[in-house]
Motif scaffolding. Structure first.
Motif, short mmCIF file in Angstrom:
data_model
loop_
_atom_site.label_atom_id
_atom_site.label_comp_id
_atom_site.label_asym_id
_atom_site.label_seq_id
_atom_site.Cartn_x
_atom_site.Cartn_y
_atom_site.Cartn_z
N TRP A 1 0.83 -1.20 0.00
CA TRP A 1 0.00 0.00 0.00
C TRP A 1 0.87 1.26 0.00
CZ3 TRP A 1 -0.92 4.03 3.48
CH2 TRP A 1 -2.02 4.83 3.18
N LEU A 2 1.89 1.28 0.84
CA LEU A 2 2.81 2.42 0.86
C LEU A 2 3.51 2.59 -0.48
CD1 LEU A 2 4.64 2.15 4.31
CD2 LEU A 2 3.21 4.03 3.52
N PHE A 3 3.95 1.49 -1.05
CA PHE A 3 4.68 1.51 -2.30
C PHE A 3 3.80 2.04 -3.44
CE2 PHE A 3 6.53 -0.49 -6.11
CZ PHE A 3 7.84 -0.03 -5.99
N GLN A 4 2.55 1.64 -3.47
CA GLN A 4 1.64 2.05 -4.54
C GLN A 4 1.21 3.50 -4.42
OE1 GLN A 4 -1.56 -0.81 -4.45
NE2 GLN A 4 -0.86 -1.66 -6.41
N ASN A 5 1.09 4.01 -3.21
CA ASN A 5 0.52 5.33 -3.01
C ASN A 5 1.54 6.46 -2.96
OD1 ASN A 5 -2.40 4.90 -2.82
ND2 ASN A 5 -1.79 3.51 -1.19
N PHE A 6 2.80 6.18 -2.96
CA PHE A 6 3.87 7.19 -2.95
C PHE A 6 3.59 8.29 -1.94
CE2 PHE A 6 3.92 5.43 -7.30
CZ PHE A 6 5.19 4.91 -7.29
N LEU A 7 3.29 7.91 -0.73
CA LEU A 7 3.02 8.89 0.31
C LEU A 7 4.30 9.61 0.72
CD1 LEU A 7 0.66 6.88 2.67
CD2 LEU A 7 0.02 8.52 0.91
N PHE B 1 8.67 -3.99 5.51
CA PHE B 1 7.86 -2.80 5.79
C PHE B 1 8.75 -1.57 6.04
CE2 PHE B 1 5.91 0.01 8.95
CZ PHE B 1 4.83 0.48 8.19
N ILE B 2 9.78 -1.73 6.86
CA ILE B 2 10.67 -0.61 7.19
C ILE B 2 11.39 -0.11 5.94
CG2 ILE B 2 12.79 0.00 8.46
CD1 ILE B 2 10.18 -0.15 10.13
N LEU B 3 11.88 -1.03 5.12
CA LEU B 3 12.55 -0.61 3.89
C LEU B 3 11.60 0.14 2.97
CD1 LEU B 3 14.74 -3.76 3.14
CD2 LEU B 3 15.53 -1.49 3.88
N THR B 4 10.40 -0.35 2.85
CA THR B 4 9.39 0.34 2.02
C THR B 4 9.06 1.70 2.61
OG1 THR B 4 8.44 -1.80 1.43
CG2 THR B 4 7.11 0.14 0.98
N LEU B 5 8.91 1.77 3.92
CA LEU B 5 8.58 3.03 4.59
C LEU B 5 9.67 4.08 4.37
CD1 LEU B 5 6.67 4.58 6.56
CD2 LEU B 5 8.05 3.61 8.43
N PHE B 6 10.93 3.70 4.55
CA PHE B 6 12.02 4.67 4.50
C PHE B 6 12.47 4.99 3.07
CE2 PHE B 6 12.18 3.89 8.96
CZ PHE B 6 12.58 5.11 9.48
N PHE B 7 12.27 4.04 2.16
CA PHE B 7 12.74 4.28 0.78
C PHE B 7 11.60 4.52 -0.19
CE2 PHE B 7 16.28 1.95 2.73
CZ PHE B 7 17.26 2.91 2.56
N ASN B 8 10.38 4.69 0.32
CA ASN B 8 9.23 4.98 -0.52
C ASN B 8 9.44 6.33 -1.21
OD1 ASN B 8 6.72 4.57 -1.65
ND2 ASN B 8 5.67 5.67 -0.02
N GLY B 9 9.29 6.35 -2.50
CA GLY B 9 9.47 7.59 -3.25
C GLY B 9 10.89 7.77 -3.76
N CYS B 10 11.82 6.96 -3.30
CA CYS B 10 13.21 7.04 -3.75
C CYS B 10 13.46 6.27 -5.02
CB CYS B 10 14.17 6.55 -2.67
SG CYS B 10 14.14 7.55 -1.18
N LEU B 11 12.54 5.37 -5.35
CA LEU B 11 12.76 4.49 -6.52
C LEU B 11 12.21 5.13 -7.76
CD1 LEU B 11 11.74 1.15 -4.83
CD2 LEU B 11 14.04 2.02 -5.19
#
Length: 153
Positions: free
Chosen positions: A47-53, A143-153
């Motif tokens: 969900w975090l990855f898809q929504n680019f929060l 989850f932590i990796l997605t949370l902290f690196f969300n939007g970096c990819l």
């Protein structure tokens, strides 16, 4: 009240059957909860990855801490209790198996060593709960990796 040897054996076999049943229930419960936790963590990651929060760093730390605290509580309280019950059930089952002679040579067939390995007597043998903890930790790391690196990819 005196019991005959056959009655004692039947009592032990019924007790052993109940121990095995309890062990299976505890294993299923622990595995089920572990898979649910893993699924929830992976779903939250997706969900975090898809929504680019855009989440500020302080909020990321706070979210990480809250999720970690919840997981630590579940592991220490819920899984700790299950693991203790699991070990106790295995200990009693092992004692019953030993009294019934399951670990002895020539018990099941002449000139045949024991079918039950000697290591089964050790209730601390096995990695079932450790593997479940690693499964939960893997979900948390994703989850932590997605949370902290969300939007970096």
């Amino acid at each position: 009240m005196e019991f005959t040897n056959d009655e004692k054996i039947n009592i032990l076999l019924e007790g052993l059957k109940e121990r095995y049943n309890s062990i299976h229930i505890i294993r299923e419960r622990a595995q089920s909860v572990s898979l649910w936790i893993l699924g929830i963590l992976v779903a939250m990651s997706a969900w975090l990855f898809q929504n680019f929060l855009i989440i500020n760093f302080f909020d990321k730390i706070l979210i990480s801490f809250v999720i970690f605290s919840i997981l630590l509580s579940v592991i220490c309280l819920f899984f700790g209790d299950l693991e203790q019950g699991f070990k106790t059930q295995r200990e009693v089952a092992s004692k019953i198996e030993e009294v019934l002679g399951f670990y002895g040579n020539n018990f099941f067939a002449d000139n045949y060593k024991s079918i039950y390995p000697e290591k089964w007597k050790n209730v601390n043998n096995g990695n079932f709960f450790v593997n479940n903890y690693l499964l939960i930790l893997t979900g948390y790391l994703v989850f932590i990796l997605t949370l902290f690196f969300n939007g970096c990819l």
